[in-house]
Scaffold this active site. Structure first.
Site, PDB file in Angstrom:
ATOM      1  N   GLY A 146       0.821  -1.203   0.000  1.00 39.79           N
ATOM      2  CA  GLY A 146       0.000   0.000   0.000  1.00 39.79           C
ATOM      3  C   GLY A 146       0.857   1.255   0.000  1.00 39.79           C
ATOM      4  O   GLY A 146       2.085   1.215  -0.156  1.00 39.79           O
TER       5      GLY A 146
ATOM      6  N   TYR B  71     -13.585   1.411  13.549  1.00 44.68           N
ATOM      7  CA  TYR B  71     -12.151   1.418  13.235  1.00 44.68           C
ATOM      8  C   TYR B  71     -11.331   1.936  14.417  1.00 44.68           C
ATOM      9  O   TYR B  71     -10.309   1.355  14.782  1.00 44.68           O
ATOM     10  CB  TYR B  71     -11.920   2.290  12.003  1.00 44.68           C
ATOM     11  CG  TYR B  71     -10.478   2.464  11.603  1.00 44.68           C
ATOM     12  CD1 TYR B  71      -9.836   1.495  10.834  1.00 44.68           C
ATOM     13  CD2 TYR B  71      -9.761   3.598  11.964  1.00 44.68           C
ATOM     14  CE1 TYR B  71      -8.515   1.655  10.442  1.00 44.68           C
ATOM     15  CE2 TYR B  71      -8.438   3.769  11.587  1.00 44.68           C
ATOM     16  CZ  TYR B  71      -7.822   2.800  10.824  1.00 44.68           C
ATOM     17  OH  TYR B  71      -6.504   2.954  10.435  1.00 44.68           O
TER      18      TYR B  71
ATOM     19  N   HIS C 255      -9.071   8.090   0.787  1.00 46.54           N
ATOM     20  CA  HIS C 255      -8.896   9.243   1.659  1.00 46.54           C
ATOM     21  C   HIS C 255      -8.937  10.545   0.859  1.00 46.54           C
ATOM     22  O   HIS C 255      -8.999  10.547  -0.362  1.00 46.54           O
ATOM     23  CB  HIS C 255      -7.591   9.105   2.437  1.00 46.54           C
ATOM     24  CG  HIS C 255      -7.654   8.072   3.520  1.00 46.54           C
ATOM     25  ND1 HIS C 255      -7.115   6.817   3.388  1.00 46.54           N
ATOM     26  CD2 HIS C 255      -8.217   8.099   4.749  1.00 46.54           C
ATOM     27  CE1 HIS C 255      -7.330   6.114   4.487  1.00 46.54           C
ATOM     28  NE2 HIS C 255      -7.999   6.865   5.328  1.00 46.54           N
TER      29      HIS C 255
END
Length: 326
Positions: A21, A147, A190
């Site tokens: 990532g 989360y 994001h």
């Protein structure tokens, strides 16, 4: 307290979960040119290497690579709207991943584990700037509580593993990360990569660059290569169990509105075609973080200027549009 067996004679193998990532790829780029890491073996895991939600698959990964050090980045992540829609999944999947990785680190006598937390785990109702001592001082923002609570438990378990087994586990708390190899999904990503993708499409199609919300919220953004350099330093030299915030200075906090206009500038998009859809939620207005602990330990660290880093991230996306995650 149980003490781990001596492991210093083992060849140094650093296992990075979530290694393909944004964050992991930045660490990979950093260690490739870091002279102190040339004798170590770095293993960057992807989801293809196994499902970290599954204990047996996680154990098989540790048995295969026999890591001496672990940087744990793997997580189920997403932006504001994804977190609001799937709170149960964000909690359960992250709890499973974290439990499996931490227990396998213990069972395989890993010398050091550095896990990644997030500023969104801090209390919603708090004073600013937030610092490392305030993580558990109240409930997180309701929009991402699934989360946030899963991530908070990493900090709890770092101390529990130290107290019961003598493990050297710690965690870092980055502010909002951006850079090359990000997830540029408009729906599930994001803010910065989503805005870069939107601006690209607006320029290609001749439309407006529409930003969700008023643009008023404030954020501290950290460029992924800066974060990579600091994370490798934490792995080598930061030995406290207490988490450390990895962030630009408070004075470097910027609004989403400014970021949108800087992205437009970086992509040669006309500023007058940047519009704000105020019918969309803004999310948390601010979550200013103090990097005082970091500055005490690394007073001379120089962060990449925001506009320069944004330009590099935009250029990478344009050059890799066909293959970028989106």
């Amino acid at each position: 307290m149980a003490v781990l067996e001596e492991t210093s004679q083992r060849p140094r193998v650093v296992l990075v979960t979530g290694g393909t990532g944004l964050y992991g790829m930045a660490i990979k780029a950093w260690v490739a040119k870091d002279p102190q890491e040339q004798d170590a073996t770095w293993v960057f895991l992807s989801s293809r290497d196994g499902d970290l939600r599954d204990r047996a698959q996680t154990a098989a990964i540790f048995e295969k690579h026999k890591p001496t050090h672990v940087i744990h980045l793997a997580a189920m992540v997403g932006g504001l709207f994804a977190n609001m829609a799937k709170k149960v999944e964000f909690y359960r999947e992250n709890m499973l991943i974290n439990d499996n990785v931490m227990e396998c680190c213990r069972l395989h006598n890993v010398e050091k584990l550095v896990s990644c937390l997030s500023t969104c785990i801090f209390p919603d109702k708090t004073t600013y700037p937030i610092d490392e001592t305030m993580i558990h001082n109240g409930a997180p923002h309701p929009s991402n509580e699934g989360y946030a609570y899963a991530k908070r438990m990493i900090d709890v378990m770092d101390r529990c593993y130290r107290d019961e087994y003598g493990c050297k586990f710690t965690s870092v708390i980055p502010t909002n990360i951006f850079g090359e190899h990000d997830n540029y999904s408009i729906q599930g990503g994001h803010v910065i990569p989503g805005l870069i993708h939107k601006c690209y499409l607006a320029k290609r199609d001749g439309g407006d660059f529409t930003v969700w919300g008023t643009g008023a919220p404030l954020r501290q953004f950290i460029y992924s290569l800066d974060l990579a350099a600091l994370t490798v330093w934490v792995l080598r030299d930061y030995d406290s169990v207490e988490p450390i915030i990895l962030s630009v200075d408070e004075a470097a906090e910027v609004s989403i509105r400014d970021v949108a206009y800087w992205i437009a500038e970086a992509m040669d998009f006309p500023a007058e075609k940047v519009v704000f859809d105020t019918s969309k939620a803004d999310g948390q207005f601010k979550k200013t973080a103090s990097n005082a602990k970091l500055r005490q330990l690394r007073p001379d660290f120089e962060f990449t200027p925001m506009k320069q880093a944004l330009k590099q991230a935009c250029d990478w996306f344009v050059a890799n549009y066909d293959t970028a995650r989106k």
